[in-house]
Write a protein that holds these residues in place. Structure first.
Motif, PDB file in Angstrom:
ATOM      1  N   ALA A  70       0.816  -1.215   0.000  1.00  0.00           N
ATOM      2  CA  ALA A  70       0.000   0.000   0.000  1.00  0.00           C
ATOM      3  C   ALA A  70       0.850   1.266   0.000  1.00  0.00           C
ATOM      4  CB  ALA A  70      -0.912  -0.012   1.215  1.00  0.00           C
ATOM      5  N   GLY A  71       2.161   1.105   0.081  1.00  0.00           N
ATOM      6  CA  GLY A  71       3.024   2.283   0.070  1.00  0.00           C
ATOM      7  C   GLY A  71       3.191   2.940   1.430  1.00  0.00           C
ATOM      8  N   LEU A  72       2.799   2.240   2.476  1.00  0.00           N
ATOM      9  CA  LEU A  72       2.928   2.785   3.829  1.00  0.00           C
ATOM     10  C   LEU A  72       4.276   2.411   4.445  1.00  0.00           C
ATOM     11  CD1 LEU A  72       0.130   3.787   3.690  1.00  0.00           C
ATOM     12  CD2 LEU A  72      -0.582   2.128   5.411  1.00  0.00           C
ATOM     13  N   LEU A  73       4.920   1.427   3.849  1.00  0.00           N
ATOM     14  CA  LEU A  73       6.228   0.984   4.315  1.00  0.00           C
ATOM     15  C   LEU A  73       7.045   0.667   3.076  1.00  0.00           C
ATOM     16  CD1 LEU A  73       5.552  -1.674   7.121  1.00  0.00           C
ATOM     17  CD2 LEU A  73       6.536   0.610   7.421  1.00  0.00           C
ATOM     18  N   ARG A  74       8.329   0.553   3.305  1.00  0.00           N
ATOM     19  CA  ARG A  74       9.219   0.168   2.225  1.00  0.00           C
ATOM     20  C   ARG A  74      10.180  -0.864   2.787  1.00  0.00           C
ATOM     21  NH1 ARG A  74      13.947   4.298   0.280  1.00  0.00           N
ATOM     22  NH2 ARG A  74      15.358   2.655  -0.361  1.00  0.00           N
ATOM     23  N   GLU A  75      10.442  -1.907   2.034  1.00  0.00           N
ATOM     24  CA  GLU A  75      11.358  -2.923   2.509  1.00  0.00           C
ATOM     25  C   GLU A  75      12.779  -2.545   2.125  1.00  0.00           C
ATOM     26  OE1 GLU A  75      10.398  -6.901   1.298  1.00  0.00           O
ATOM     27  OE2 GLU A  75      12.128  -7.745   2.354  1.00  0.00           O
ATOM     28  N   VAL A  76      13.703  -2.689   3.062  1.00  0.00           N
ATOM     29  CA  VAL A  76      15.103  -2.365   2.789  1.00  0.00           C
ATOM     30  C   VAL A  76      15.895  -3.666   2.882  1.00  0.00           C
ATOM     31  CG1 VAL A  76      17.089  -0.979   3.461  1.00  0.00           C
ATOM     32  CG2 VAL A  76      14.784  -0.125   3.895  1.00  0.00           C
ATOM     33  N   VAL A  77      16.618  -3.977   1.836  1.00  0.00           N
ATOM     34  CA  VAL A  77      17.383  -5.221   1.819  1.00  0.00           C
ATOM     35  C   VAL A  77      18.839  -4.933   2.136  1.00  0.00           C
ATOM     36  CG1 VAL A  77      18.068  -7.212   0.438  1.00  0.00           C
ATOM     37  CG2 VAL A  77      15.830  -6.158   0.084  1.00  0.00           C
ATOM     38  N   VAL A  78      19.256  -5.291   3.326  1.00  0.00           N
ATOM     39  CA  VAL A  78      20.641  -5.036   3.729  1.00  0.00           C
ATOM     40  C   VAL A  78      21.287  -6.268   4.337  1.00  0.00           C
ATOM     41  CG1 VAL A  78      20.637  -2.573   4.193  1.00  0.00           C
ATOM     42  CG2 VAL A  78      19.752  -4.147   5.929  1.00  0.00           C
ATOM     43  N   ASP A  79      20.476  -7.228   4.674  1.00  0.00           N
ATOM     44  CA  ASP A  79      20.958  -8.383   5.400  1.00  0.00           C
ATOM     45  C   ASP A  79      20.222  -9.589   4.826  1.00  0.00           C
ATOM     46  OD1 ASP A  79      21.135 -10.463   7.237  1.00  0.00           O
ATOM     47  OD2 ASP A  79      21.196  -9.125   8.958  1.00  0.00           O
ATOM     48  N   SER A  80      21.003 -10.582   4.373  1.00  0.00           N
ATOM     49  CA  SER A  80      20.340 -11.682   3.677  1.00  0.00           C
ATOM     50  C   SER A  80      19.569 -12.593   4.620  1.00  0.00           C
ATOM     51  CB  SER A  80      21.356 -12.485   2.871  1.00  0.00           C
ATOM     52  OG  SER A  80      22.399 -12.899   3.710  1.00  0.00           O
ATOM     53  N   SER A  81      19.653 -12.351   5.920  1.00  0.00           N
ATOM     54  CA  SER A  81      18.965 -13.271   6.815  1.00  0.00           C
ATOM     55  C   SER A  81      17.705 -12.687   7.434  1.00  0.00           C
ATOM     56  CB  SER A  81      19.905 -13.705   7.936  1.00  0.00           C
ATOM     57  OG  SER A  81      20.090 -12.650   8.850  1.00  0.00           O
ATOM     58  N   ARG A  82      17.369 -11.468   7.081  1.00  0.00           N
ATOM     59  CA  ARG A  82      16.308 -10.789   7.801  1.00  0.00           C
ATOM     60  C   ARG A  82      15.780  -9.641   6.946  1.00  0.00           C
ATOM     61  NH1 ARG A  82      17.480 -11.693  12.642  1.00  0.00           N
ATOM     62  NH2 ARG A  82      19.708 -11.377  12.291  1.00  0.00           N
ATOM     63  N   SER A  83      14.494  -9.343   7.063  1.00  0.00           N
ATOM     64  CA  SER A  83      13.940  -8.206   6.320  1.00  0.00           C
ATOM     65  C   SER A  83      13.724  -7.013   7.235  1.00  0.00           C
ATOM     66  CB  SER A  83      12.597  -8.583   5.693  1.00  0.00           C
ATOM     67  OG  SER A  83      12.797  -9.408   4.582  1.00  0.00           O
ATOM     68  N   TYR A  84      14.074  -5.858   6.740  1.00  0.00           N
ATOM     69  CA  TYR A  84      13.849  -4.620   7.478  1.00  0.00           C
ATOM     70  C   TYR A  84      12.776  -3.820   6.763  1.00  0.00           C
ATOM     71  CZ  TYR A  84      18.190  -5.234  10.127  1.00  0.00           C
ATOM     72  OH  TYR A  84      19.180  -5.703  10.962  1.00  0.00           O
ATOM     73  N   PHE A  85      11.920  -3.174   7.543  1.00  0.00           N
ATOM     74  CA  PHE A  85      10.897  -2.331   6.956  1.00  0.00           C
ATOM     75  C   PHE A  85      11.108  -0.908   7.450  1.00  0.00           C
ATOM     76  CE2 PHE A  85       9.400  -6.613   6.700  1.00  0.00           C
ATOM     77  CZ  PHE A  85       8.771  -6.677   5.465  1.00  0.00           C
ATOM     78  N   ASP A  86      10.996   0.020   6.517  1.00  0.00           N
ATOM     79  CA  ASP A  86      11.307   1.422   6.777  1.00  0.00           C
ATOM     80  C   ASP A  86      10.016   2.237   6.688  1.00  0.00           C
ATOM     81  OD1 ASP A  86      12.317   3.985   6.759  1.00  0.00           O
ATOM     82  OD2 ASP A  86      13.902   3.563   5.297  1.00  0.00           O
ATOM     83  N   THR A  87       9.779   3.046   7.704  1.00  0.00           N
ATOM     84  CA  THR A  87       8.554   3.852   7.679  1.00  0.00           C
ATOM     85  C   THR A  87       8.707   5.093   6.800  1.00  0.00           C
ATOM     86  OG1 THR A  87       9.277   5.051   9.658  1.00  0.00           O
ATOM     87  CG2 THR A  87       7.861   3.136   9.991  1.00  0.00           C
ATOM     88  N   ASN A  88       9.921   5.356   6.371  1.00  0.00           N
ATOM     89  CA  ASN A  88      10.157   6.477   5.467  1.00  0.00           C
ATOM     90  C   ASN A  88      10.065   5.943   4.037  1.00  0.00           C
ATOM     91  OD1 ASN A  88      11.102   8.548   3.918  1.00  0.00           O
ATOM     92  ND2 ASN A  88      13.041   8.818   5.012  1.00  0.00           N
ATOM     93  N   VAL A  89       8.978   6.295   3.361  1.00  0.00           N
ATOM     94  CA  VAL A  89       8.777   5.720   2.018  1.00  0.00           C
ATOM     95  C   VAL A  89       9.249   6.632   0.900  1.00  0.00           C
ATOM     96  CG1 VAL A  89       6.906   4.201   2.740  1.00  0.00           C
ATOM     97  CG2 VAL A  89       6.374   6.521   1.963  1.00  0.00           C
ATOM     98  N   ALA A  90       9.740   7.822   1.266  1.00  0.00           N
ATOM     99  CA  ALA A  90      10.306   8.698   0.238  1.00  0.00           C
ATOM    100  C   ALA A  90      11.642   8.108  -0.205  1.00  0.00           C
ATOM    101  CB  ALA A  90      10.512  10.090   0.809  1.00  0.00           C
ATOM    102  N   PRO A  91      12.041   8.370  -1.457  1.00  0.00           N
ATOM    103  CA  PRO A  91      13.327   7.838  -1.916  1.00  0.00           C
ATOM    104  C   PRO A  91      14.454   8.396  -1.051  1.00  0.00           C
ATOM    105  CG  PRO A  91      12.064   8.684  -3.772  1.00  0.00           C
ATOM    106  CD  PRO A  91      11.354   9.123  -2.523  1.00  0.00           C
ATOM    107  N   HIS A  92      15.296   7.519  -0.568  1.00  0.00           N
ATOM    108  CA  HIS A  92      16.446   7.947   0.224  1.00  0.00           C
ATOM    109  C   HIS A  92      17.384   6.756   0.357  1.00  0.00           C
ATOM    110  CE1 HIS A  92      13.856   5.998   3.179  1.00  0.00           C
ATOM    111  NE2 HIS A  92      14.924   5.838   3.938  1.00  0.00           N
ATOM    112  N   HIS A  93      18.501   6.974   1.047  1.00  0.00           N
ATOM    113  CA  HIS A  93      19.492   5.908   1.152  1.00  0.00           C
ATOM    114  C   HIS A  93      19.767   5.569   2.615  1.00  0.00           C
ATOM    115  CE1 HIS A  93      19.809   6.425  -3.103  1.00  0.00           C
ATOM    116  NE2 HIS A  93      20.078   7.704  -2.954  1.00  0.00           N
ATOM    117  N   HIS A  94      20.737   4.681   2.829  1.00  0.00           N
ATOM    118  CA  HIS A  94      20.991   4.248   4.212  1.00  0.00           C
ATOM    119  C   HIS A  94      22.444   4.038   4.599  1.00  0.00           C
ATOM    120  CE1 HIS A  94      16.765   2.999   3.569  1.00  0.00           C
ATOM    121  NE2 HIS A  94      16.638   3.433   4.807  1.00  0.00           N
TER     122      HIS A  94
END
Lengths: 139, 139
Positions: A70-94
DNA sequence: TTCTTCTTTAGAAGAATTCTAATCTATTGA
DNA sequence: TCAATAGATTAGAATTCTTCTAAAGAAGAA
């Protein structure tokens, strides 16, 4: 949760065409009532428990995905063993702290990505993700 | 595998302080005798089988990690459900085809990352990874 | 209400990866 | 050359994260 928080979160869910159930409201509150967050399913589950809201892990996963779609969260892939979800859905980096497994936002305007080569034939960009992996050197 | 290939791969392993066992030589050959590759454990296992070398999955994982620690491979995190290993260990970036789950190198010199903000207190950069996610739009 | 659709859930199932501990192999040096 | 030993491989069990199943519960529409 104040009355106006409740109304706001309920609207957020309705706008995304998600029924504002008890569980969703509780998750939305944990996710959106304390600034931008980067969280894993397990962590969110613990927090819900601690907050006294019993939510099954299946529901956590269901909703993390529904929120993402729904665009309320964005998944960030940084670790192959776990999923992280980011509440900031605007384009940005980490920044990613390798030892701690934590993420920090880098505003899109703070970092420049230039000269992306020609895309592979027949493709278009879905997103450009920059991860600056950092660690704390022992001295 | 020609005699000189064998000698070369054996040296590569010895230089990394890894005993050139039958399994390691077979894996090294699959990995390094056909240009840069991006491969998953399962895929490498299948290829070994097809090549007629029976190697257990545990050995595949053991070696992928040992090769990575030794600097002979680099792990690329693009998919939270699977690990990819890259035979190109020089700093560079990637295109990731979301539908196919395949990677393509972007030479470091082809893409510019500038203005990385000040690092979090007490940290240093381990790597800067850019993933350009692409897909093939249906028309 | 009451019907329909969506949601939640416990627990089973699945997929990727790691662990265990027994067996085997490469290397070393007498 | 040949133990001795350190390292490598393996099958299968175990673990971890995530998804599925199908049954019971809650929300929205009429």
């Amino acid at each position: 949760m104040t009355q106006s928080d409740f109304v706001e979160l309920e609207k957020k869910l309705r706008d995304a065409e998600l029924r504002p159930t008890k569980q969703r409201l509780a998750l939305a509150q944990l996710l959106y009532s304390q600034g931008n967050r980067h969280i894993t399913a397990e962590r969110l589950h613990s927090e819900a428990m601690e907050a006294g809201v019993a939510i099954s892990l299946a529901t956590i996963y269901n909703n993390l995905h529904q929120f993402t779609t729904a665009g309320l969260l964005r998944e960030v892939v940084v670790d192959s063993s776990r999923s992280y979800f980011d509440t900031n859905v605007a384009p940005h980096h980490h920044f990613f702290h390798e030892e701690q497994g934590t993420l920090e936002d880098i505003a899109k305007s703070d970092l420049t990505v230039a000269n992306i080569p020609p895309l592979p034939e027949g493709t278009e960009i879905s997103s450009v993700d920059v991860i600056v992996r950092v660690n704390s050197p022992r001295r």
